[in-house]
Design a protein around this motif. Sequence first.
Motif, PDB file in Angstrom:
ATOM      1  N   ARG A 117      54.828 -37.990  15.736  1.00  0.00           N
ATOM      2  CA  ARG A 117      55.853 -38.746  15.003  1.00  0.00           C
ATOM      3  C   ARG A 117      55.799 -38.445  13.513  1.00  0.00           C
ATOM      4  NH1 ARG A 117      54.411 -44.014  18.604  1.00  0.00           N
ATOM      5  NH2 ARG A 117      55.837 -43.604  20.332  1.00  0.00           N
ATOM      6  N   ALA A 118      54.589 -38.248  13.005  1.00  0.00           N
ATOM      7  CA  ALA A 118      54.450 -37.906  11.590  1.00  0.00           C
ATOM      8  C   ALA A 118      55.100 -36.555  11.285  1.00  0.00           C
ATOM      9  CB  ALA A 118      52.973 -37.881  11.206  1.00  0.00           C
ATOM     10  N   VAL A 119      54.947 -35.598  12.198  1.00  0.00           N
ATOM     11  CA  VAL A 119      55.558 -34.282  11.995  1.00  0.00           C
ATOM     12  C   VAL A 119      57.075 -34.388  11.964  1.00  0.00           C
ATOM     13  CG1 VAL A 119      55.915 -32.014  13.069  1.00  0.00           C
ATOM     14  CG2 VAL A 119      53.610 -32.966  12.890  1.00  0.00           C
ATOM     15  N   HIS A 120      57.630 -35.281  12.775  1.00  0.00           N
ATOM     16  CA  HIS A 120      59.086 -35.501  12.735  1.00  0.00           C
ATOM     17  C   HIS A 120      59.487 -35.997  11.343  1.00  0.00           C
ATOM     18  CE1 HIS A 120      62.846 -36.880  15.194  1.00  0.00           C
ATOM     19  NE2 HIS A 120      63.181 -36.423  13.996  1.00  0.00           N
ATOM     20  N   SER A 121      58.656 -36.845  10.732  1.00  0.00           N
ATOM     21  CA  SER A 121      58.944 -37.315   9.373  1.00  0.00           C
ATOM     22  C   SER A 121      58.881 -36.172   8.365  1.00  0.00           C
ATOM     23  CB  SER A 121      57.940 -38.407   8.977  1.00  0.00           C
ATOM     24  OG  SER A 121      57.997 -39.505   9.871  1.00  0.00           O
ATOM     25  N   LEU A 122      57.939 -35.261   8.569  1.00  0.00           N
ATOM     26  CA  LEU A 122      57.870 -34.089   7.685  1.00  0.00           C
ATOM     27  C   LEU A 122      59.152 -33.275   7.776  1.00  0.00           C
ATOM     28  CD1 LEU A 122      54.223 -32.740   8.254  1.00  0.00           C
ATOM     29  CD2 LEU A 122      55.017 -34.513   6.675  1.00  0.00           C
ATOM     30  N   GLU A 123      59.702 -33.189   8.971  1.00  0.00           N
ATOM     31  CA  GLU A 123      60.959 -32.466   9.169  1.00  0.00           C
ATOM     32  C   GLU A 123      62.082 -33.087   8.331  1.00  0.00           C
ATOM     33  OE1 GLU A 123      63.324 -30.784  13.068  1.00  0.00           O
ATOM     34  OE2 GLU A 123      62.901 -32.939  12.990  1.00  0.00           O
ATOM     35  N   HIS A 124      61.997 -34.390   8.115  1.00  0.00           N
ATOM     36  CA  HIS A 124      63.019 -35.092   7.322  1.00  0.00           C
ATOM     37  C   HIS A 124      62.772 -34.979   5.817  1.00  0.00           C
ATOM     38  CE1 HIS A 124      64.484 -37.977  10.757  1.00  0.00           C
ATOM     39  NE2 HIS A 124      64.469 -36.694  11.122  1.00  0.00           N
ATOM     40  N   GLY A 125      61.683 -34.324   5.433  1.00  0.00           N
ATOM     41  CA  GLY A 125      61.403 -34.142   4.007  1.00  0.00           C
ATOM     42  C   GLY A 125      60.319 -35.036   3.453  1.00  0.00           C
ATOM     43  N   ALA A 126      59.580 -35.723   4.314  1.00  0.00           N
ATOM     44  CA  ALA A 126      58.524 -36.618   3.856  1.00  0.00           C
ATOM     45  C   ALA A 126      57.248 -35.842   3.532  1.00  0.00           C
ATOM     46  CB  ALA A 126      58.221 -37.674   4.911  1.00  0.00           C
ATOM     47  N   VAL A 127      56.415 -36.464   2.718  1.00  0.00           N
ATOM     48  CA  VAL A 127      55.051 -35.992   2.482  1.00  0.00           C
ATOM     49  C   VAL A 127      54.113 -37.013   3.117  1.00  0.00           C
ATOM     50  CG1 VAL A 127      53.237 -35.566   0.761  1.00  0.00           C
ATOM     51  CG2 VAL A 127      55.568 -34.701   0.381  1.00  0.00           C
ATOM     52  N   TRP A 128      53.204 -36.511   3.924  1.00  0.00           N
ATOM     53  CA  TRP A 128      52.247 -37.359   4.644  1.00  0.00           C
ATOM     54  C   TRP A 128      50.872 -37.145   4.029  1.00  0.00           C
ATOM     55  CZ3 TRP A 128      50.290 -35.860  10.185  1.00  0.00           C
ATOM     56  CH2 TRP A 128      49.460 -36.876  10.686  1.00  0.00           C
ATOM     57  N   ILE A 129      50.326 -38.209   3.442  1.00  0.00           N
ATOM     58  CA  ILE A 129      48.981 -38.152   2.867  1.00  0.00           C
ATOM     59  C   ILE A 129      48.014 -38.787   3.860  1.00  0.00           C
ATOM     60  CG2 ILE A 129      47.500 -38.793   0.925  1.00  0.00           C
ATOM     61  CD1 ILE A 129      49.967 -38.981  -0.820  1.00  0.00           C
ATOM     62  N   THR A 130      46.959 -38.079   4.172  1.00  0.00           N
ATOM     63  CA  THR A 130      45.951 -38.595   5.095  1.00  0.00           C
ATOM     64  C   THR A 130      44.591 -38.608   4.409  1.00  0.00           C
ATOM     65  OG1 THR A 130      45.557 -36.390   6.020  1.00  0.00           O
ATOM     66  CG2 THR A 130      47.184 -37.769   7.134  1.00  0.00           C
ATOM     67  N   TYR A 131      43.732 -39.490   4.884  1.00  0.00           N
ATOM     68  CA  TYR A 131      42.377 -39.550   4.342  1.00  0.00           C
ATOM     69  C   TYR A 131      41.374 -39.739   5.470  1.00  0.00           C
ATOM     70  CZ  TYR A 131      43.039 -44.621   4.840  1.00  0.00           C
ATOM     71  OH  TYR A 131      43.295 -45.881   5.336  1.00  0.00           O
ATOM     72  N   ARG A 132      40.185 -39.240   5.235  1.00  0.00           N
ATOM     73  CA  ARG A 132      39.124 -39.364   6.219  1.00  0.00           C
ATOM     74  C   ARG A 132      38.545 -40.771   6.152  1.00  0.00           C
ATOM     75  NH1 ARG A 132      35.356 -34.627   5.427  1.00  0.00           N
ATOM     76  NH2 ARG A 132      34.556 -35.872   3.697  1.00  0.00           N
ATOM     77  N   PRO A 133      38.479 -41.481   7.265  1.00  0.00           N
ATOM     78  CA  PRO A 133      37.905 -42.831   7.240  1.00  0.00           C
ATOM     79  C   PRO A 133      36.505 -42.806   6.621  1.00  0.00           C
ATOM     80  CG  PRO A 133      38.954 -42.422   9.345  1.00  0.00           C
ATOM     81  CD  PRO A 133      38.974 -41.111   8.608  1.00  0.00           C
ATOM     82  N   GLY A 134      36.264 -43.796   5.761  1.00  0.00           N
ATOM     83  CA  GLY A 134      34.980 -43.850   5.099  1.00  0.00           C
ATOM     84  C   GLY A 134      34.998 -43.406   3.653  1.00  0.00           C
ATOM     85  N   ILE A 135      36.160 -42.924   3.157  1.00  0.00           N
ATOM     86  CA  ILE A 135      36.225 -42.591   1.729  1.00  0.00           C
ATOM     87  C   ILE A 135      36.056 -43.873   0.922  1.00  0.00           C
ATOM     88  CG2 ILE A 135      37.726 -40.602   2.121  1.00  0.00           C
ATOM     89  CD1 ILE A 135      40.027 -42.278   0.913  1.00  0.00           C
ATOM     90  N   GLY A 136      35.746 -43.760  -0.328  1.00  0.00           N
ATOM     91  CA  GLY A 136      35.497 -44.932  -1.158  1.00  0.00           C
ATOM     92  C   GLY A 136      36.707 -45.841  -1.285  1.00  0.00           C
TER      93      GLY A 136
END
Length: 220
Positions: A117-136
């Motif tokens: 579903r996130a990739v479908h959002s990228l197709e619409h022009g979105a930027v998806w920021i992800t982070y590794r669980p446990g970051i500060g």
Amino acid sequence: MVDYTNTPRKPAVPVWAWVVGGLVVLLCLCAGVGGVGYYVWRAQQKDTQAVAPTGTWQQQLAGIDGVRNYLGEGPLSQDHAQGGVVYPQQPPIGGQHNGTWQNCSGMVYDEPIASERAVHSLEHGAVWITYRPGIGDDDARALAAKVAGRDYLMLSPFPGQDAPISLQAWGYQLKVDSADDPRIDFFVNAARQNAGPEIGAPCSGGTRQTGELAPAGTAA
């Protein structure tokens, strides 16, 4: 008249004491100069990194150190897929995707979302920021502040990613170590509402559901 001949003399300072004292002073001076030089170098590095790239959005992305352009390796499929998709990049940057997009109108998700579903959002022009669980906590709050309320942006944890923070646009990816890296803003400004092949398609009206889909396909 005072007779100085009987005045006791102070004992002479041994030569070795002068040598040791001189070495200590020299070491302190070297440490001070080295420390100042290091901080000057760090300031210069930050100034260099903080210069925003110019030109078209493609030129801007190309001018950001660390950005990988997967479109140079061939076109990405825009086909819809039922169920889960196995992506060659983690987090994914495009390819087959679910028929429903993830709401990306400044959404901050506390749980992982379906890549399809996130990739479908990228197709619409979105930027998806992800982070590794446990970051500060400071990094997590800083990322949320960059995303919240900004259309065509979304944030979610992504267990297992190899960098603390990763940014995805259709065909492009940037991985960084901390939320104060100026390249995050450079990437967002260049790619948001530019990189997707379906610019103008909505970010609202999709789903806010979290959780992964069951694997059932392979990205083209």
